[in-house]
Write a protein that holds these residues in place. Structure first.
Motif, PDB file in Angstrom:
ATOM      1  N   GLU A  93      -0.091 -10.827  10.901  1.00 39.68           N
ATOM      2  CA  GLU A  93      -0.541 -10.453   9.561  1.00 39.68           C
ATOM      3  C   GLU A  93      -1.482  -9.255   9.619  1.00 39.68           C
ATOM      4  O   GLU A  93      -1.366  -8.319   8.825  1.00 39.68           O
ATOM      5  CB  GLU A  93      -1.232 -11.642   8.891  1.00 39.68           C
ATOM      6  N   SER A  94      -2.426  -9.279  10.572  1.00 41.90           N
ATOM      7  CA  SER A  94      -3.368  -8.156  10.674  1.00 41.90           C
ATOM      8  C   SER A  94      -2.641  -6.878  11.106  1.00 41.90           C
ATOM      9  O   SER A  94      -2.984  -5.781  10.664  1.00 41.90           O
ATOM     10  CB  SER A  94      -4.499  -8.497  11.646  1.00 41.90           C
ATOM     11  N   LEU A  95      -1.607  -7.011  11.937  1.00 38.06           N
ATOM     12  CA  LEU A  95      -0.814  -5.849  12.340  1.00 38.06           C
ATOM     13  C   LEU A  95      -0.069  -5.271  11.145  1.00 38.06           C
ATOM     14  O   LEU A  95      -0.023  -4.045  10.958  1.00 38.06           O
ATOM     15  CB  LEU A  95       0.168  -6.240  13.447  1.00 38.06           C
ATOM     16  N   LYS A 101      -1.989   0.116   5.925  1.00 37.95           N
ATOM     17  CA  LYS A 101      -3.102   1.044   5.740  1.00 37.95           C
ATOM     18  C   LYS A 101      -2.792   2.390   6.379  1.00 37.95           C
ATOM     19  O   LYS A 101      -3.058   3.451   5.786  1.00 37.95           O
ATOM     20  CB  LYS A 101      -4.384   0.471   6.340  1.00 37.95           C
ATOM     21  N   ILE A 102      -2.220   2.364   7.560  1.00 34.44           N
ATOM     22  CA  ILE A 102      -1.884   3.607   8.252  1.00 34.44           C
ATOM     23  C   ILE A 102      -0.835   4.382   7.481  1.00 34.44           C
ATOM     24  O   ILE A 102      -0.914   5.614   7.336  1.00 34.44           O
ATOM     25  CB  ILE A 102      -1.423   3.320   9.702  1.00 34.44           C
ATOM     26  N   SER A 103       0.155   3.682   6.945  1.00 36.13           N
ATOM     27  CA  SER A 103       1.203   4.379   6.189  1.00 36.13           C
ATOM     28  C   SER A 103       0.630   4.994   4.911  1.00 36.13           C
ATOM     29  O   SER A 103       1.007   6.110   4.523  1.00 36.13           O
ATOM     30  CB  SER A 103       2.356   3.430   5.872  1.00 36.13           C
ATOM     31  N   GLU A 104      -0.311   4.307   4.248  1.00 37.67           N
ATOM     32  CA  GLU A 104      -0.947   4.863   3.054  1.00 37.67           C
ATOM     33  C   GLU A 104      -1.755   6.108   3.412  1.00 37.67           C
ATOM     34  O   GLU A 104      -1.721   7.118   2.697  1.00 37.67           O
ATOM     35  CB  GLU A 104      -1.860   3.824   2.403  1.00 37.67           C
ATOM     36  N   ILE A 105      -2.477   6.038   4.533  1.00 36.86           N
ATOM     37  CA  ILE A 105      -3.274   7.191   4.969  1.00 36.86           C
ATOM     38  C   ILE A 105      -2.365   8.369   5.286  1.00 36.86           C
ATOM     39  O   ILE A 105      -2.641   9.518   4.897  1.00 36.86           O
ATOM     40  CB  ILE A 105      -4.155   6.803   6.181  1.00 36.86           C
ATOM     41  N   LEU A 106      -1.261   8.114   5.964  1.00 36.54           N
ATOM     42  CA  LEU A 106      -0.331   9.195   6.305  1.00 36.54           C
ATOM     43  C   LEU A 106       0.303   9.797   5.049  1.00 36.54           C
ATOM     44  O   LEU A 106       0.522  11.019   4.966  1.00 36.54           O
ATOM     45  CB  LEU A 106       0.739   8.699   7.267  1.00 36.54           C
ATOM     46  N   LYS A 107       0.617   8.961   4.056  1.00 33.47           N
ATOM     47  CA  LYS A 107       1.180   9.470   2.802  1.00 33.47           C
ATOM     48  C   LYS A 107       0.188  10.398   2.113  1.00 33.47           C
ATOM     49  O   LYS A 107       0.546  11.466   1.612  1.00 33.47           O
ATOM     50  CB  LYS A 107       1.544   8.324   1.862  1.00 33.47           C
ATOM     51  N   LYS A 108      -1.102  10.007   2.109  1.00 32.49           N
ATOM     52  CA  LYS A 108      -2.127  10.839   1.481  1.00 32.49           C
ATOM     53  C   LYS A 108      -2.277  12.154   2.229  1.00 32.49           C
ATOM     54  O   LYS A 108      -2.436  13.219   1.614  1.00 32.49           O
ATOM     55  CB  LYS A 108      -3.454  10.099   1.439  1.00 32.49           C
ATOM     56  N   VAL A 109      -2.220  12.097   3.574  1.00 31.69           N
ATOM     57  CA  VAL A 109      -2.335  13.315   4.375  1.00 31.69           C
ATOM     58  C   VAL A 109      -1.156  14.234   4.102  1.00 31.69           C
ATOM     59  O   VAL A 109      -1.317  15.462   3.950  1.00 31.69           O
ATOM     60  CB  VAL A 109      -2.446  12.956   5.863  1.00 31.69           C
ATOM     61  N   ILE A 110       0.043  13.685   3.986  1.00 31.65           N
ATOM     62  CA  ILE A 110       1.235  14.490   3.748  1.00 31.65           C
ATOM     63  C   ILE A 110       1.184  15.094   2.353  1.00 31.65           C
ATOM     64  O   ILE A 110       1.573  16.254   2.132  1.00 31.65           O
ATOM     65  CB  ILE A 110       2.512  13.636   3.950  1.00 31.65           C
ATOM     66  N   GLU A 111       0.709  14.342   1.349  1.00 31.48           N
ATOM     67  CA  GLU A 111       0.616  14.857  -0.017  1.00 31.48           C
ATOM     68  C   GLU A 111      -0.365  16.013  -0.090  1.00 31.48           C
ATOM     69  O   GLU A 111      -0.173  16.953  -0.864  1.00 31.48           O
ATOM     70  CB  GLU A 111       0.186  13.741  -0.968  1.00 31.48           C
TER      71      GLU A 111
END
Length: 113
Positions: A93-95, A101-111
């Motif tokens: 679950e924590s993974l 969280k990592i995918s959200e951060i990467l999406k924000k970085v890409i945007e």
């Protein structure tokens, strides 16, 4: 003071008199031989045999003890297994949360690019 003077006299005798030197060497050799030279065989202690027990447990009781002991070990292993499964589930679950969280951060970085 008297003892110190006697020791000094003995040392002076030991330094000058050949006869005293030989006697001192013989005494030292005898002491060393008495301490280390003589190997006495060690005496073995023989224990008396134990008397037979009159209240020996029956084979059925022995089997029952064995079964209960094995059941306790099985229950302990099952408990450890369930604890490990629970820990494994929490890690998954924590993974998954970390991946989200990592995918959200990467999406924000890409945007932002």
């Amino acid at each position: 003071m008297d003892i110190r003077q006697r020791l000094q006299d003995w040392m002076l005798l030991l330094k000058q008199e050949r006869k005293v030197q030989i006697i001192a060497v013989v005494v030292v050799l005898f002491v060393v031989w008495a301490m280390f030279g003589e190997n006495k065989p060690k005496q073995r202690v023989v224990l008396p045999p134990l008397p037979p027990q009159s209240g020996a447990p029956s084979p059925q009781e022995g089997y029952q003890d064995l079964v209960t002991g094995l059941q306790k070990k099985i229950q302990e292993q099952e408990q450890k297994l369930s604890d490990a499964d629970e820990a494994n589930k929490q890690l998954k679950e924590s993974l998954a949360q970390s991946e989200d969280k990592i995918s959200e951060i990467l999406k924000k970085v890409i945007e932002r690019m």
